[in-house]
Every structure is written in C-alpha cells, then in structure tokens.
Scaffold this motif. Structure first.
Motif, PDB file in Angstrom:
ATOM      1  N   ASN A   1       5.829   3.076 -30.254  1.00  0.00           N
ATOM      2  CA  ASN A   1       5.007   4.277 -30.460  1.00  0.00           C
ATOM      3  C   ASN A   1       4.327   4.736 -29.174  1.00  0.00           C
ATOM      4  N   VAL A   2       4.213   3.833 -28.217  1.00  0.00           N
ATOM      5  CA  VAL A   2       3.579   4.174 -26.939  1.00  0.00           C
ATOM      6  C   VAL A   2       4.636   4.791 -26.029  1.00  0.00           C
ATOM      7  N   LYS A   3       4.467   6.051 -25.711  1.00  0.00           N
ATOM      8  CA  LYS A   3       5.462   6.770 -24.906  1.00  0.00           C
ATOM      9  C   LYS A   3       5.288   6.506 -23.412  1.00  0.00           C
ATOM     10  N   ARG A   4       4.053   6.636 -22.912  1.00  0.00           N
ATOM     11  CA  ARG A   4       3.801   6.371 -21.488  1.00  0.00           C
ATOM     12  C   ARG A   4       3.410   4.896 -21.361  1.00  0.00           C
ATOM     13  N   ASN A   5       4.432   4.056 -21.284  1.00  0.00           N
ATOM     14  CA  ASN A   5       4.197   2.618 -21.374  1.00  0.00           C
ATOM     15  C   ASN A   5       4.316   1.873 -20.053  1.00  0.00           C
ATOM     16  N   SER A   6       4.701   2.557 -18.983  1.00  0.00           N
ATOM     17  CA  SER A   6       4.872   1.894 -17.688  1.00  0.00           C
ATOM     18  C   SER A   6       3.679   2.165 -16.779  1.00  0.00           C
ATOM     19  N   VAL A   7       3.417   1.222 -15.884  1.00  0.00           N
ATOM     20  CA  VAL A   7       2.273   1.321 -14.971  1.00  0.00           C
ATOM     21  C   VAL A   7       2.753   1.056 -13.548  1.00  0.00           C
ATOM     22  N   HIS A   8       2.363   1.945 -12.630  1.00  0.00           N
ATOM     23  CA  HIS A   8       2.767   1.827 -11.232  1.00  0.00           C
ATOM     24  C   HIS A   8       1.504   1.921 -10.374  1.00  0.00           C
ATOM     25  N   ILE A   9       1.174   0.840  -9.683  1.00  0.00           N
ATOM     26  CA  ILE A   9      -0.067   0.771  -8.893  1.00  0.00           C
ATOM     27  C   ILE A   9       0.288   0.536  -7.431  1.00  0.00           C
ATOM     28  N   SER A  10      -0.383   1.268  -6.538  1.00  0.00           N
ATOM     29  CA  SER A  10      -0.244   0.980  -5.109  1.00  0.00           C
ATOM     30  C   SER A  10      -1.605   0.582  -4.548  1.00  0.00           C
ATOM     31  N   LEU A  11      -1.629  -0.507  -3.802  1.00  0.00           N
ATOM     32  CA  LEU A  11      -2.837  -0.978  -3.124  1.00  0.00           C
ATOM     33  C   LEU A  11      -2.639  -0.755  -1.635  1.00  0.00           C
ATOM     34  N   ASN A  12      -3.499   0.089  -1.049  1.00  0.00           N
ATOM     35  CA  ASN A  12      -3.342   0.534   0.333  1.00  0.00           C
ATOM     36  C   ASN A  12      -4.462  -0.011   1.212  1.00  0.00           C
ATOM     37  N   PHE A  13      -4.090  -0.519   2.384  1.00  0.00           N
ATOM     38  CA  PHE A  13      -5.049  -1.147   3.283  1.00  0.00           C
ATOM     39  C   PHE A  13      -5.161  -0.349   4.590  1.00  0.00           C
TER      40      PHE A  13
ATOM     41  N   ASP B   1       7.144   1.735   4.627  1.00  0.00           N
ATOM     42  CA  ASP B   1       7.521   3.122   4.916  1.00  0.00           C
ATOM     43  C   ASP B   1       6.316   4.007   5.210  1.00  0.00           C
ATOM     44  N   ALA B   2       5.194   3.420   5.614  1.00  0.00           N
ATOM     45  CA  ALA B   2       4.000   4.215   5.902  1.00  0.00           C
ATOM     46  C   ALA B   2       3.268   3.618   7.096  1.00  0.00           C
ATOM     47  N   GLY B   3       2.294   4.345   7.573  1.00  0.00           N
ATOM     48  CA  GLY B   3       1.546   3.927   8.757  1.00  0.00           C
ATOM     49  C   GLY B   3       0.444   2.938   8.460  1.00  0.00           C
ATOM     50  N   HIS B   4       0.435   2.355   7.263  1.00  0.00           N
ATOM     51  CA  HIS B   4      -0.592   1.391   6.887  1.00  0.00           C
ATOM     52  C   HIS B   4       0.062   0.342   5.981  1.00  0.00           C
ATOM     53  N   PRO B   5      -0.455  -0.880   5.958  1.00  0.00           N
ATOM     54  CA  PRO B   5       0.100  -1.895   5.054  1.00  0.00           C
ATOM     55  C   PRO B   5      -0.247  -1.558   3.604  1.00  0.00           C
ATOM     56  N   HIS B   6       0.697  -1.694   2.711  1.00  0.00           N
ATOM     57  CA  HIS B   6       0.440  -1.428   1.302  1.00  0.00           C
ATOM     58  C   HIS B   6       1.483  -2.118   0.428  1.00  0.00           C
TER      59      HIS B   6
END
Length: 436
Positions: free
Chosen positions: A60-72, A109-114
């Motif tokens: 029943n849960v449609k938006r069930n995925s979670v994507h988190i980015s931790l940027n330093f 792929d970015a100018g900071h560790p993440h």
C-alpha cells in the motif's frame, strides 16, 4: 556535514543509479546495514532482493524507497571508508532507520567527499516509517551530534543557502562529447530541480540553460506533447539542441512533467526575495549608462545571471533573473515594470548627457513605493529639485540628494517620555489694579 533526504517509488531506480556509478568508476560500494552477509560477499542480486522482499510486506506504500546523501566539507577529503561507515551507522540509528536494511556507496563525482545511502520505509513487521519532517527534526539533530562526535566542519557555520560545498564539479556548462551525456544531465537535474525556485517551464529552462540543458515538451502537434511527455536535451555553445534527447522517465528521480507541475505549485506558495535583484540592478544603473552586456557582467559578480529571451530575428522580448544566492528565478515583469526587457533596454540606452531628465520617471518609480517621503508635497518637492539639478548636469548634487533621502531618519523628532519632561513654566501675567 549536510544531509539530503529523498524518497521515491522505485527501489530499482535508486539502486541502479548507484550501481551504475560504481561501473563507471566514479563510486564505490563500501558497506551495508542489516544484511545477512558482509559487503564484500554480496552480489548485486542479493543487495537488491533484500530491499524488494521487505518492501513487498506492505504494497500500500507507494513511495517506499529512501535515498540519502551525506556531504562533507572539501577540507575533509581524508575521511576514510571506515570513518564513513561509522558515520553512516550512527546517522541511520539517530533518524530511526537503524534496523532497516541499507546500502552505503562512496561517490567521487563531486568536489567534496560524500556518500549515498539506499534504504526502504517498510519495517520487518510490514509497518511504515513515518518520515514527516524527518529532515528538519531527526536529521538535523543527528547531524549536529555527529559533527561534534567526529569533529566535522559544522554546516551552520557555512553561509545558508549558498551550497558552498555541495556543488558538483559537473555544474559548469556541459560540453557535448566530453562527458557521458545522461550522467552529466542527471547531475545538473539533481542540483537544480530541488534547489531553485521556479514557477514555470521557461523559468526552469532559464537555470538549466546556464548548464547547457533544456527541458523540452516538443512541438504542439508531436506525440510527446500530446501525451504530456518531457525530454531533456543537451545544448551546444549556441544554445541549440545536440545529441540524442533523453526521456524524463529514464532518470532515476523521474523528473517528468507531472513532477514539475507539482514543483510549480509548491514554488507558487514561496515568498521570493525580489529586493536583492532589484537593488542590485538599480545600484549598477544609478548615474551611468552601460550596455546590456555590461549590466549582465556586473550582476554576474553579484551572483545573479540575466537570461535574455530573444526572437528568431534577435529582438529582445524578455529577461529572466536567476539569483544563485537566494535560488530565486524571476521574470523581469515579476520584479516590476522598470525591470522588464523594454524598460531595461531604455535604462541602459539613456545617459545623463543625452537628456538626463528622461531618467526622472525611472527614479520616481523606484522611490514611489519606498515610504521615504513624509507627504505628497515632500515627494513632489524632491523630484522638482532633482529634475532641475539633473537637467543642469549637476549630477553630483543630484546623487547627493538621492543619498540623503535614502539614509535620513524617518522621524527626526526626538521622543521624550512624559514622565521625564520638565514641567513647563507658566507665564505670569501682571494684572492692573482696578484702583488705578
């Protein structure tokens, strides 16, 4: 540390996004949480199936995925994989995902560790994790505690809203053939779609165009237009489409037309910071005549891009202002009549030596609603004097008068409470005697 949390309706898309980064050599799978085997022994199928199986407990849960980015911060580039794994574990525990299965990817792929964390909302008992305000509450508390525990650069010490250390390297203009098109466009969309405030497709394209990307609905009689489809195109240095167009549905976060319409409605409720742009334009044009290109260059130094909309014959018919500090995107007419394309052309084309009196209406419009005049008589007197001085080419005196009005105190009457006022002396009146 800056945490960005996104939810989605497809675990496949988020998983494939990170795995494709690994295949391209710009990311590394470094760890897992709550999997039966350690990271080095997990196959791709094992990683994905663990998430899918638990998600299937509550369909029943449609938006069930979670994507988190931790940027330093860029200064923390020496962070080891082991340290990142510790940070990821503590962060997931503090936001209520400590018992959920999750995957940890370090990106380069970015100018900071993440790092990116892939997880799901459904618990082992089939219940759903409530993520209402999780970014503002649990995530912020977790961020502050982790910064102190690991001695990280504190995010609140950075200028709010400037994204100083979470700006991907690819966020310069995309050069077709130099980078893989879909990956480059995805990076631009990841940043622009969530960070900037736009109310229409043309305003969004004003920002995307700065990175050589355009959202395109196609011709009105085309199939993609009639079916409410959307394409993303890479542009050449002249702003012309080049290469194969990419369907919105091909990107992992599904930036479709429906998605954008929801963003338009959301941004329509946002209070825009118009004064910064208007004041920057007025200050640059005050007392001098410069070309449109010079105005655009000067605004660029203030973090504001002018995007010109021209006809096929090269005639300017619109200007959009993109403020990279406040992340506001505004058409000239939204700022006020004097910031529209026609008025800006006139303001740039006039000089004080060639009919300085013509600038009076422009200055009047800028001052009219400022509230710096006490009365209508006061306002009229100011502009009469200003017109006289400008027409006699006494420019220095005219500017001085403007500065005086802008900086004067609204009410220069010194207020003293009644209790501290001295009692006024009554004037003694001598009375003549009636006997004289």
């Amino acid at each position: 540390m800056v945490a960005v949390i996104k939810t989605g309706s497809s675990v496949h898309n988020i998983f494939n996004y990170n795995e494709n980064k690994v295949k391209e050599g710009i990311a590394e799978f470094i760890g897992e949480g709550n999997y039966p085997l350690e990271a080095a022994k997990l196959t791709g199928a094992m990683k994905l199936n663990r998430l899918l199986k638990q998600n299937s407990l509550n369909e029943n849960v449609k938006r069930n995925s979670v994507h988190i980015s931790l940027n330093f911060d860029p200064s923390e580039s020496a962070l080891s994989n082991d340290k990142m794994l510790e940070i990821a574990e503590q962060y997931m525990q503090k936001i209520g995902f400590g018992n959920q299965p999750y995957l940890i990817y370090r990106h380069y792929d970015a100018g900071h560790p993440h790092m990116h964390l892939v997880s799901i909302k459904i618990r082992e008992d089939g219940s759903r994790i409530d993520m209402q305000n999780i970014g503002r509450n649990q995530s912020e508390d977790a961020r502050r505690e982790i910064e102190k525990t690991f001695g990280l650069v504190q995010a609140q010490l950075k200028k709010r809203g400037t994204d100083q250390f979470i700006r991907p390297l690819v966020l310069s203009k995309i050069k077709y053939g130099k980078t893989e098109s879909k990956r480059a466009v995805q990076s631009v969309l990841d940043h622009v779609l969530s960070a900037y405030k736009y109310k229409s497709l043309s305003e969004l394209n004003a920002v995307l165009g700065l990175y050589n990307v355009r959202a395109d609905r196609g011709e009105e009689n085309s199939r993609i237009f009639k079916t409410n489809g959307l394409l993303y195109r890479t542009l050449d240095e002249n702003g012309k489409p080049i290469g194969v167009p990419l369907k919105a549905s091909e990107f992992y976060n599904k930036p479709t037309l429906k998605f954008l319409h929801d963003k338009f409605q959301e941004n329509n409720k946002t209070v825009y910071q118009k004064k910064r742009i208007a004041n920057a334009v007025d200050l640059i044009l005050l007392g001098r005549s410069i070309s449109l290109s010079d105005l655009a260059m000067q605004l660029g130094k203030e973090g504001i891009d002018m995007v010109f909309r021209k006809s096929e014959l090269g005639q300017l018919y619109g200007i959009t202002y993109v403020d990279h500090l406040s992340k506001c995107v505004l058409n000239g007419s939204d700022l006020g009549k004097q910031y529209s394309a026609k008025q800006i052309e006139e303001r740039c084309g006039l000089s004080f030596e060639k009919g300085v009196g013509n600038r009076i209406p422009v200055i009047y419009e800028a001052f009219k609603s400022s509230g710096v005049f006490y009365t209508e008589t006061d306002k009229q007197s100011f502009f009469d004097d200003l017109r006289l001085e400008m027409n006699t080419l006494d420019f220095k005196s005219a500017v001085q008068k403007i500065i005086e009005v802008l900086t004067r105190i609204e009410n220069d009457t010194f207020y003293v409470p009644n209790q501290l006022k001295k009692a006024s002396k009554k004037k003694r009146v001598r009375r003549r005697s009636n006997n004289l």
